[in-house]
Every structure is written in structure tokens, then in C-alpha cells.
Design an enzyme around this catalytic site. Structure first.
Site, PDB file in Angstrom:
ATOM      1  N   GLU A  40     -24.598  -2.182  -8.483  1.00 54.97           N
ATOM      2  CA  GLU A  40     -25.885  -2.195  -9.177  1.00 54.97           C
ATOM      3  C   GLU A  40     -26.434  -0.781  -9.344  1.00 54.97           C
ATOM      4  OE1 GLU A  40     -26.040  -5.899  -6.424  1.00 54.97           O
ATOM      5  OE2 GLU A  40     -24.961  -3.989  -6.549  1.00 54.97           O
ATOM      6  N   CYS A  59     -30.334  -3.308  -2.904  1.00 55.61           N
ATOM      7  CA  CYS A  59     -30.093  -3.290  -4.351  1.00 55.61           C
ATOM      8  C   CYS A  59     -31.099  -4.176  -5.076  1.00 55.61           C
ATOM      9  CB  CYS A  59     -28.677  -3.743  -4.657  1.00 55.61           C
ATOM     10  SG  CYS A  59     -27.412  -2.517  -4.229  1.00 55.61           S
ATOM     11  N   ALA A 118      18.112 -12.646   2.211  1.00 55.03           N
ATOM     12  CA  ALA A 118      19.238 -11.747   2.457  1.00 55.03           C
ATOM     13  C   ALA A 118      20.510 -12.574   2.606  1.00 55.03           C
ATOM     14  CB  ALA A 118      19.005 -10.909   3.720  1.00 55.03           C
ATOM     15  N   SER A 143      19.877  -7.190   1.387  1.00 58.08           N
ATOM     16  CA  SER A 143      18.713  -7.765   0.700  1.00 58.08           C
ATOM     17  C   SER A 143      18.233  -6.951  -0.493  1.00 58.08           C
ATOM     18  CB  SER A 143      17.553  -7.906   1.690  1.00 58.08           C
ATOM     19  OG  SER A 143      17.176  -6.634   2.201  1.00 58.08           O
ATOM     20  N   ARG A 175      -0.251  -4.496  -3.076  1.00 56.52           N
ATOM     21  CA  ARG A 175      -0.624  -3.639  -1.949  1.00 56.52           C
ATOM     22  C   ARG A 175      -1.904  -2.868  -2.263  1.00 56.52           C
ATOM     23  NH1 ARG A 175       5.067  -0.600  -0.285  1.00 56.52           N
ATOM     24  NH2 ARG A 175       6.197  -2.449   0.482  1.00 56.52           N
ATOM     25  N   THR A 200      10.560  -6.382  10.993  1.00 57.60           N
ATOM     26  CA  THR A 200      10.647  -5.670   9.718  1.00 57.60           C
ATOM     27  C   THR A 200      10.473  -4.173   9.911  1.00 57.60           C
ATOM     28  OG1 THR A 200       9.850  -7.574   8.455  1.00 57.60           O
ATOM     29  CG2 THR A 200       9.588  -5.412   7.448  1.00 57.60           C
ATOM     30  N   LEU A 218       5.513   1.280   3.397  1.00 59.38           N
ATOM     31  CA  LEU A 218       4.415   0.372   3.060  1.00 59.38           C
ATOM     32  C   LEU A 218       3.295   1.047   2.269  1.00 59.38           C
ATOM     33  CD1 LEU A 218       4.133  -1.612   6.432  1.00 59.38           C
ATOM     34  CD2 LEU A 218       5.484  -2.178   4.396  1.00 59.38           C
ATOM     35  N   ARG A 249       3.662   2.874  -4.454  1.00 62.29           N
ATOM     36  CA  ARG A 249       4.448   3.790  -5.278  1.00 62.29           C
ATOM     37  C   ARG A 249       4.456   3.254  -6.718  1.00 62.29           C
ATOM     38  NH1 ARG A 249       6.997   2.944  -0.596  1.00 62.29           N
ATOM     39  NH2 ARG A 249       8.618   1.594  -1.451  1.00 62.29           N
ATOM     40  N   GLY A 308       8.114 -10.235   8.277  1.00 60.97           N
ATOM     41  CA  GLY A 308       9.308 -10.927   7.831  1.00 60.97           C
ATOM     42  C   GLY A 308       9.151 -12.428   8.022  1.00 60.97           C
TER      43      GLY A 308
END
Length: 364
Positions: A56, A88, A166, A172, A188, A200, A208, A211, A298
Site C-alpha cells: 500500500e 497501512c 533413479a 538419476s 525455489r 540427499t 540448492l 540458477r 528425497g
């Protein structure tokens, strides 16, 4: 005369603007605001990174004095309490806004209708409930943290036609195509945190991070559930903890040696059958301000989240390949004895991404 269709038109814009803040505004919600008079947009804004300034205020700053007599379309009830800034609702009143159209209310007890009351008391016309279902879905993480004391969980399962992640040898990369993998990076970027289990983190040594061109600055907090702190303290996550936050939820008695000299945040949690208690870990993560968590590994963690009823949104990505019964399943054991006890989800949407099929499911 204001029409329902016109209100929906401008609210869709407010919701679209609010979505730009997803993953960057925690612990605050990602809100959008549009200020309109005589069919002309005078100002627009969305909640800025770290949650300030609110949508706002950004929109009012653009509109300036022209905001007097205008309508403000806001995707969530304007705040009515004083935090780091004044409410606000007061800012809208002070700007001379004549009408506020909102999508949904704020369940935070500090607001919870008080924002609407303050506006009405100042003579501002208030309309609520325009595109409420869409707004509730957009604010699911913020609402879940308030009502359930945990973040919203989005679980991603990317697998073959026969639900394998996998081959029997562990190969995998890659089951799904580049377009689907790029979409995962987008997911992400729209979550406050990405979470994996220790299996994992050890097997894949992931970074993680995001990209994806244009979103490289939108890295989520990286969270590992690791009861014994078995993830190597020279892993990619450990080495980059000073650049992008790494949080590790571990057992109360875990050996901190090595990890205590990194920049990672160590969060001691209760254990449940030797594993980090999801109830305790998610509560502590929420207490740190996280509202939206993206889980992508995982199989054991995915099964635990699903069995515990923590999965709010499930995203499946299916590739047109078959691996066979000797492959690695995308879900660990659930311990289900009867169909009455299985976790259930309803289909929300589906679409083709490259050569893969993505389906979004919501918990029933």
C-alpha cells in the site's frame, strides 16, 4: 457506478503484483496494491524484500496527492497495528482514499478485521471477498504459519512414468527435461526456503540455489534435516553458507564439531524414532519467520511429510520414460494398511512443460 467485473479486473492486477514478492517478503505476506481513479492506474506496488515497505505504501507513494478520492485494490486486509511502521490502514485514510477493495482478510490477531474497522470508522467504503479463493491460495504460506504454527509445504516429485527417481544403480540425471528443471528453479525462487533430508545432502552434495536467468538473486534459505549432522562440513552447502543462509535441523545431542565453525544456523530439534521430529522442526522454522518451504528430496523425507499430513501442495513432474520395478521409488514407505488411510490430494491444474507433464495437487 463500480461494477463487480471492474473490481475483479483490478484485483487480478493486485494479485499479480503481489506474486512478485513470493519468497522474498517473509515473515510478511506478499501483497499487491493498485490505486485507481476514473479507470486510470495512479499507483501500484507490492511488498518489498524483507517485508518493508508494504504494498500500500509503495502504491501510495507513486500516486501522491492524486490518491485522494481514488479506490485502492489490495490483495490482503491492510494492517492496523504499529510495527516497524505505522498501520497501512492509517496511510490509506491519510491519503484520502475513498474506497478500499480487498480480496481476503488477515487472520493475524493483530489485524483480523481491525484493518477494515479502522477504514470504515474513517468513512472509507470497504468491499471484501473479491477473488478471495485466489488470494487465499496466494497467501497460503502466511496463513499456515499463523493458524498451524508451521510453514506451508510444497512437495515436488519428479519421476518416470512408473514413479521412479533413479535406476537400480542410482543413476538419476536426468529423468525430466531442461524445461522442467528450469521450472524447479523458479519454484525455489518463489519459496522462502528449500528443504532436503540428509540422504540427499550427502548423496548429491547439492547447492540448492536458483540458477535461472534474471532470478539469480532470489536464493531461498537452504534447510537440511540431519539428526546426527552427518552432512560433511566441507560440502557445497557448508562452503557457501556465508553467501546464502544454510539452516540445519539436528538432534539435541548431535556432535556440532566442524559445523559450529561454519556460518550455518544450527537448530536443535526433538527426535522421533531417531529422526528429526518434523512437528518440532517445522514449528521452529516457522518461529524464524519462514512461511513457504519447497521440499525436493528425497524419498524418505517426502514420505514422512506426506504421512504426517504436512504436505499442502504437491507438484508432480512426470517424464515419458519407464525404469521398472527395480528402480528407486519417488516415495519411501508410508505404512498404509487400508485405502481409507492414504493421503489424498485433489488436482488443481496441469500442463505440459517441454516433454514432461506437470500436475499441481492440493491437500484435501
Amino acid at each position: 457506478m463500480k461494477t463487480h467485473s471492474a473490481d475483479e479486473r483490478w484485483m487480478r492486477l493486485a494479485l499479480s503484483l503481489g506474486s512478485r514478492g513470493l519468497g522474498t517478503t517473509w515473515p510478511n505476506p506478499a501483497v499487491g496494491c493498485v490505486i485507481v481513479k476514473d479507470g486510470r492506474v495512479l499507483g501500484r506496488g507490492w511488498t518489498q524484500p524483507t517485508g518493508r515497505p508494504h504494498a500500500e505504501r509503495v502504491a501510495l507513494a507513486q500516486a501522491g496527492d492524486a490518491a485522494k478520492g481514488a479506490t485502492a485494490y489490495v490483495s490482503l486486509e491492510p494492517c492496523s497495528h504499529t510495527g516497524k511502521t505505522s498501520p497501512c490502514a492509517d496511510a490509506l485514510v491519510d491519503a484520502g482514499i475513498a474506497r478500499v477493495v480487498c480480496a481476503t482478510g488477515d487472520p493475524d490477531e493483530r489485524v483480523a478485521g481491525k484493518g477494515f474497522d479502522k477504514l470504515r470508522a474513517a468513512g472509507v467504503e470497504v468491499v471484501n471477498g473479491i477473488l478471495q479463493a485466489e488470494a487465499d491460495a496466494a497467501n497460503m504460506g502466511f496463513f499456515t504459519r499463523i493458524t498451524k504454527k508451521r510453514p506451508m509445504i510444497t512437495l515436488k516429485l519428479a519421476s518416470s512414468l512408473d514413479s521412479k527417481i533413479a535406476t537400480k544403480t542410482g543413476e538419476s540425471q536426468w529423468i525430466t527435461g531442461p524445461e522442467a528443471r528450469s521450472y524447479v528453479h523458479y519454484l525455489r525462487a518463489t519459496h522462502d526456503a528449500v528443504m532436503v533430508g540428509s540422504g540427499t545432502s550427502i548423496a548429491d552434495d547439492p547447492s540448492l540455489t536458483v540458477r535461472l536467468s534474471g532470478l539469480e538473486h532470489r536464493h531461498p534459505v537452504r534447510i537440511i534435516l540431519d539428526s546426527t549432522l552427518s552432512t560433511p562440513n566441507d560440502s557445497a552447502l557448508a562452503r557457501t553458507a556465508h553467501e546464502t543462509p544454510v539452516w540445519i535441523c539436528h538432534g539435541q545431542d548431535a556432535d556440532l564439531k566442524g559445523w559450529d565453525s561454519t556460518d550455518a544456523k544450527l537448530i536443535p530439534c526433538d527426535l522421533d524414532n531417531g529422526h528429526v521430529s518434523l512437528t518440532d522442526a517445522l514449528e521452529k522454522i516457522a518461529a524464524q519467520g519462514i512461511t513457504r518451504v519447497f521440499c525436493e528430496g528425497g524419498g524418505k523425507l517426502a514420505a514422512s511429510l506426506m504421512a504426517g499430513g504436512f504436505v499442502d501442495r504437491l507438484i508432480t513432474m512426470t517424464a515419458g520414460i519407464a525404469i521398472g520395478a527395480d528402480g528407486v521409488p519417488n516415495l519411501g514407505e508410508l505404512g498404509v494398511q487400508t485405502l481409507d488411510a492414504v493421503p489424498r490430494f485433489e488436482m488443481h491444474s496441469y500442463r505440459k512443460i517441454g516433454d514432461d507433464l506437470m500436475v499441481e495437487w492440493h491437500a484435501v
